[in-house]
Design an enzyme around this catalytic site. Structure first.
Site, mmCIF file in Angstrom:
data_model
loop_
_atom_site.group_PDB
_atom_site.id
_atom_site.type_symbol
_atom_site.label_atom_id
_atom_site.label_comp_id
_atom_site.label_asym_id
_atom_site.label_seq_id
_atom_site.Cartn_x
_atom_site.Cartn_y
_atom_site.Cartn_z
ATOM 1 N N ASP A 238 8.512 -13.276 20.159
ATOM 2 C CA ASP A 238 8.712 -14.447 19.669
ATOM 3 C C ASP A 238 10.007 -14.875 19.983
ATOM 4 O O ASP A 238 10.136 -16.046 20.225
ATOM 5 C CB ASP A 238 8.387 -14.553 18.762
ATOM 6 C CG ASP A 238 7.263 -15.220 18.732
ATOM 7 O OD1 ASP A 238 6.548 -16.563 18.814
ATOM 8 O OD2 ASP A 238 6.472 -15.482 16.936
ATOM 9 N N LYS B 117 -3.876 -17.481 20.985
ATOM 10 C CA LYS B 117 -3.167 -15.933 21.681
ATOM 11 C C LYS B 117 -4.096 -15.022 22.189
ATOM 12 O O LYS B 117 -3.801 -14.343 23.443
ATOM 13 C CB LYS B 117 -2.221 -15.951 21.215
ATOM 14 C CG LYS B 117 -0.805 -16.818 20.697
ATOM 15 C CD LYS B 117 -0.038 -17.142 19.652
ATOM 16 C CE LYS B 117 0.866 -18.185 19.007
ATOM 17 N NZ LYS B 117 1.356 -17.980 17.856
ATOM 18 N N GLN C 15 2.268 -14.779 12.802
ATOM 19 C CA GLN C 15 2.577 -16.059 13.130
ATOM 20 C C GLN C 15 3.235 -17.204 11.682
ATOM 21 O O GLN C 15 3.198 -16.508 10.843
ATOM 22 C CB GLN C 15 0.785 -16.972 12.841
ATOM 23 C CG GLN C 15 0.361 -18.369 13.592
ATOM 24 C CD GLN C 15 1.208 -18.721 14.981
ATOM 25 O OE1 GLN C 15 1.178 -17.429 15.141
ATOM 26 N NE2 GLN C 15 1.835 -20.064 14.978
HETATM 27 N N1 GUN Z 1 4.151 -21.439 14.649
HETATM 28 C C1 GUN Z 1 4.342 -22.302 15.291
HETATM 29 N N2 GUN Z 1 5.098 -22.216 16.303
HETATM 30 C C2 GUN Z 1 4.770 -20.478 16.626
HETATM 31 C C3 GUN Z 1 5.430 -19.674 17.498
HETATM 32 O O1 GUN Z 1 6.089 -19.440 18.133
HETATM 33 N N3 GUN Z 1 4.902 -18.403 16.875
HETATM 34 C C4 GUN Z 1 5.331 -17.774 15.554
HETATM 35 N N4 GUN Z 1 4.930 -16.651 15.278
HETATM 36 N N5 GUN Z 1 4.641 -18.733 15.387
HETATM 37 C C5 GUN Z 1 5.133 -20.331 15.033
#
Ligand code: GUN
Length: 293
Positions: A119, A52, A96
């Site tokens: 998100d 990211k 996350q």
């Molecule tokens: N863990 C797995 N996929 C995601 C996501 O799209 N966002 C976040 N914050 N955590 C994750």
């Protein structure tokens, strides 16, 4: 059979975003800023967050990575979330997941200001998505919609089977595929761990979106000729063949299922890169205050 190349599409979208950011900056606007909170050292989460941060650079965004050890208290984490809510320089941020067991993920998600929830996990964004209002749509379902769109895959009136009912993929995916829109307008069936007739349901499907997290669950005898198969699985299966010691494995037994498909996504290189690019698209929207002022 046509392979859906998520890697190529995501590279193209990142270029489109970078061009728009350059234009914003040229016009004296603000560089979009994404912050990410990472708790602990889970291998998968480390990789996702690193990707990211890298993607932010490719898009011309500013990014901040905030790390806590796995032992951090819920209160300390919530205090950081509140701080980011108030930080005018941060346009959007993510925490996350998964989080250590002593921290309530739901509490963390609900503490995030929905206007910065890129998100799309906050109940306000989930609710607005489900009734078709402007909002941040969660990254994986949004990335899948973008793939369907860019490959001109017909969805109207099609029978779509979603395998899995998670809050971040299965549920929003089902909701989006049934919406009065393109991609959408599909007749949707959701199957999950308690479903009794998964093979039968899948055999009726024109589009199968597999998001169970069970490596190679979907076999050729569950798929009809000419189906579109989207594989969301990303299980890290131990392997002696790779340097990292694991192999990313999808929910679809690719080699045998691919032979029957009109379109199929590979793992890796299908949905995965689109998930990250969807977060970048949401960050651009946040930077432009395009959804919420
Ligand atoms: N863990 C797995 N996929 C995601 C996501 O799209 N966002 C976040 N914050 N955590 C994750």
């Amino acid at each position: 059979m046509q392979l859906i190349d998520g890697k190529a599409i995501s590279a193209q979208i990142k270029q489109e975003i970078a061009a728009e950011v350059a234009q914003i900056v040229n016009n004296g606007g603000k560089v979009p800023h994404l912050a990410a909170i990472l708790v602990g050292h889970d291998g998968g989460s480390e990789t996702y967050v690193a990707n990211k941060v890298k993607s932010c650079a490719e898009c011309g965004f500013k990014s901040s990575l905030i790390r806590f050890e796995a032992e951090v208290t819920e209160e300390t984490l919530l205090a950081k979330v509140r701080e980011l809510n108030e930080d005018a320089d941060v346009d959007g941020f993510i925490v996350q997941l998964p989080l250590p067991k002593h921290i309530s993920e739901q509490k963390v998600i609900e503490t995030i200001d929905y206007r910065k929830d890129v998100d799309g996990f906050h109940p306000i964004n989930v609710g607005r998505m489900s009734i078709g209002l402007p909002c941040y749509v969660s990254a994986t379902p949004n990335g899948i919609l973008e793939l369907l769109k860019r490959y001109n895959i017909e969805t109207s009136g099609k029978h779509c089977v979603v395998l899995g009912r998670s809050n971040i993929v299965g549920k929003p995916m089902a909701s989006l595929m049934m919406q009065k829109a393109y991609p959408g307008d599909a007749t949707v069936t959701v199957c999950h761990s308690r479903s009794k007739n998964i093979q039968e349901e899948c055999l009726r499907a024109d589009i199968i979106i597999a998001a169970l997290g069970q490596p190679e669950f979907l076999k050729a005898d569950m798929v009809k000729e000419g189906a579109v198969v989207i594989d969301v699985g990303t299980t890290r299966v131990p392997s002696t063949l790779t340097k990292s010691g694991f192999k990313l494995t999808g929910d679809v037994k690719f080699d045998e299922v691919a032979l029957k498909c009109l379109f199929i996504t590979p793992v890796p290189g299908g949905v995965g890169p689109m998930t990250i690019v969807s977060l970048m698209r949401n960050t651009l929207l946040a930077g432009k205050k395009a959804i919420y002022k």
